[in-house]
Design an enzyme around this catalytic site. Structure first.
Site, PDB file in Angstrom:
ATOM      1  N   GLU A 208      34.084  37.756  31.348  1.00  0.00           N
ATOM      2  CA  GLU A 208      32.696  38.143  31.667  1.00  0.00           C
ATOM      3  C   GLU A 208      32.225  39.031  30.510  1.00  0.00           C
ATOM      4  O   GLU A 208      31.358  38.636  29.743  1.00  0.00           O
ATOM      5  CB  GLU A 208      32.636  38.874  33.013  1.00  0.00           C
ATOM      6  CG  GLU A 208      31.215  39.299  33.420  1.00  0.00           C
ATOM      7  CD  GLU A 208      31.184  40.148  34.700  1.00  0.00           C
ATOM      8  OE1 GLU A 208      32.221  40.709  35.095  1.00  0.00           O
ATOM      9  OE2 GLU A 208      30.080  40.267  35.294  1.00  0.00           O
ATOM     10  N   ASP A 286      27.440  36.122  42.846  1.00  0.00           N
ATOM     11  CA  ASP A 286      28.041  37.383  42.408  1.00  0.00           C
ATOM     12  C   ASP A 286      27.574  38.580  43.252  1.00  0.00           C
ATOM     13  O   ASP A 286      28.240  38.949  44.203  1.00  0.00           O
ATOM     14  CB  ASP A 286      27.789  37.616  40.913  1.00  0.00           C
ATOM     15  CG  ASP A 286      28.881  38.426  40.238  1.00  0.00           C
ATOM     16  OD1 ASP A 286      29.872  38.759  40.916  1.00  0.00           O
ATOM     17  OD2 ASP A 286      28.758  38.723  39.028  1.00  0.00           O
TER      18      ASP A 286
HETATM   19  N1  HPA Z   1      31.772  41.991  37.664  1.00  0.00           N
HETATM   20  C1  HPA Z   1      32.903  42.686  37.845  1.00  0.00           C
HETATM   21  N2  HPA Z   1      33.150  43.369  38.943  1.00  0.00           N
HETATM   22  C2  HPA Z   1      32.247  43.349  39.923  1.00  0.00           C
HETATM   23  C3  HPA Z   1      31.078  42.658  39.790  1.00  0.00           C
HETATM   24  C4  HPA Z   1      30.815  41.934  38.605  1.00  0.00           C
HETATM   25  O1  HPA Z   1      29.758  41.313  38.420  1.00  0.00           O
HETATM   26  N3  HPA Z   1      30.390  42.845  40.932  1.00  0.00           N
HETATM   27  C5  HPA Z   1      31.149  43.611  41.731  1.00  0.00           C
HETATM   28  N4  HPA Z   1      32.275  43.935  41.118  1.00  0.00           N
HETATM   29 ZN    ZN Z   2      31.993  39.019  40.359  1.00  0.00          ZN
END
Ligand code: HPA
Ligand code: ZN
Length: 346
Positions: A208, A286
């Site tokens: 990410e 998400d």
């Molecule tokens: N990324 C990483 N951790 C998380 C996220 C995210 O978008 N949302 C909640 N915890």
């Molecule tokens: Zn996530």
């Protein structure tokens, strides 16, 4: 509503009607501001500034994942009782169902509740109670995935895993979330090994904000069944080939990636390229209360930015069912429903 002139379905209607599964949603990230403020009052918890600030109507804006997580962890402080977790989850499943979700796999973060004095059982039983009722009332099936916060210690994750053992029958898997940069999967190899030995399935957020190497580490050291996000995997052609060959699903989240500046221009998002390369790509929401839309809005945003065809959208829906942890019989039933839906419109 069908288009009045042609009788055809609009793209939004087509998307909403696709039978599909949501595989990447943090239940705490579905906390809409209205419910956050109501729960804060109900529990006598100091309200987040956004509940009392008249200018807070403006949409959330985040420079990066850390900025979002700061607000997200502040928001969860209003969640205290079993009923709070029940109400949160019930509201989410109603929205997912309205977007065509037939099955949901939900993350929850015990480490953002237990240290505040909320017992592990209160969290799990509240969420689970709403999921059981939603299956009976709406026909939406579900699994729970417990995430470890990767910006806390592996020892803390191990304690959390031990707390989950009595709930093994209602927690299908474990995952890894929170701030990624500087917190590589390898730090959690022991925790994930113990989790696998206890029978939990495994997933991890990777690629990410972290590099493609974190995706490889999650595969080789955590032995995960799916990668959450995996955006940066697209930087490594050999890794893309591996994901396709080994049929490792990616649970991608277009609106999240846009809002957290992972791919500020959605037209540059690798979702379509990866789909075309044969990767089992799925689209998910998400933290929909923060990122401007639930499941169908994520399909629609990807469709518009990447000019996805109806066949691409159907492929995303098919992948979501294939990549789920549903028992075979229900998975096959949902795939047949999807086939019927597509045939009726071609
Ligand atoms: N990324 C990483 N951790 C998380 C996220 C995210 O978008 N949302 C909640 N915890
Ligand atoms: Zn996530």
């Amino acid at each position: 509503m069908p288009d009045e002139q042609t009788g055809a379905q609009t793209m939004d209607e087509y998307i909403r009607g696709l039978p599909k599964a949501e595989l990447h949603v943090h239940i705490e990230g579905t906390l809409e501001k209205d419910l956050m403020c109501a729960l804060g009052e109900r529990n006598g918890v100091t309200l987040p500034a956004s509940c009392t600030d008249p200018d807070a109507e403006a949409a959330y804006h985040f420079d990066d994942l850390r900025a979002f997580l700061d607000l997200y962890y502040e928001g969860v402080a209003v969640l205290v009782t079993r009923q709070d977790f029940y109400d949160l989850t019930a509201a989410y499943v109603r929205r997912a169902h309205a977007d065509g979700a037939q099955h949901v796999e939900l993350f929850f973060d015990p480490q953002s509740h237990v240290p505040r004095g909320v017992p592990f059982g209160v969290v799990v039983e509240g969420i689970r109670g709403a999921l059981v009722d939603a299956e009976r009332e709406l026909g939406v099936s579900s699994h729970l995935i417990m995430c470890f916060l990767r910006d806390q210690s592996p020892a803390g994750a191990m304690v959390t895993l031990e707390a989950a053992r009595p709930y093994r029958h209602v927690i299908a898997g474990v995952g890894l979330d929170s701030a990624e940069a500087g917190h590589p999967p390898r730090e959690f190899a022991d925790v994930f090994r113990v989790a696998r030995e206890a029978g939990f399935l495994t997933v991890a957020h990777a690629g990410e904000e972290g590099p493609a190497e974190y995706v490889t580490e999650a595969l080789d050291l955590l032995h995960v069944a799916r990668i959450d996000h995996g955006v940066r995997a697209a930087d490594d052609p050999a890794l893309v080939q591996r994901l396709a060959r080994e049929r490792i699903p990616l649970t991608m989240c277009p609106l999240s990636n846009q809002e957290l500046q992972v791919t500020p221009d959605l037209a540059q998002h690798p979702l379509k390229r990866l789909l075309d390369a044969g990767v089992v790509v799925t689209a998910n929401s998400d933290d929909p209360a923060y990122f401007g839309g639930y499941l169908a809005a994520n399909y629609a945003a990807a469709q518009r930015a990447l000019c996805l065809s109806r066949a691409d959208l159907a492929a995303l829906a098919r992948n979501s069912i294939t990549a789920s942890w549903l028992p075979q019989a229900r998975r096959v039933r949902l795939l047949h429903e999807l086939d019927r839906y597509i045939r009726a419109r071609s």
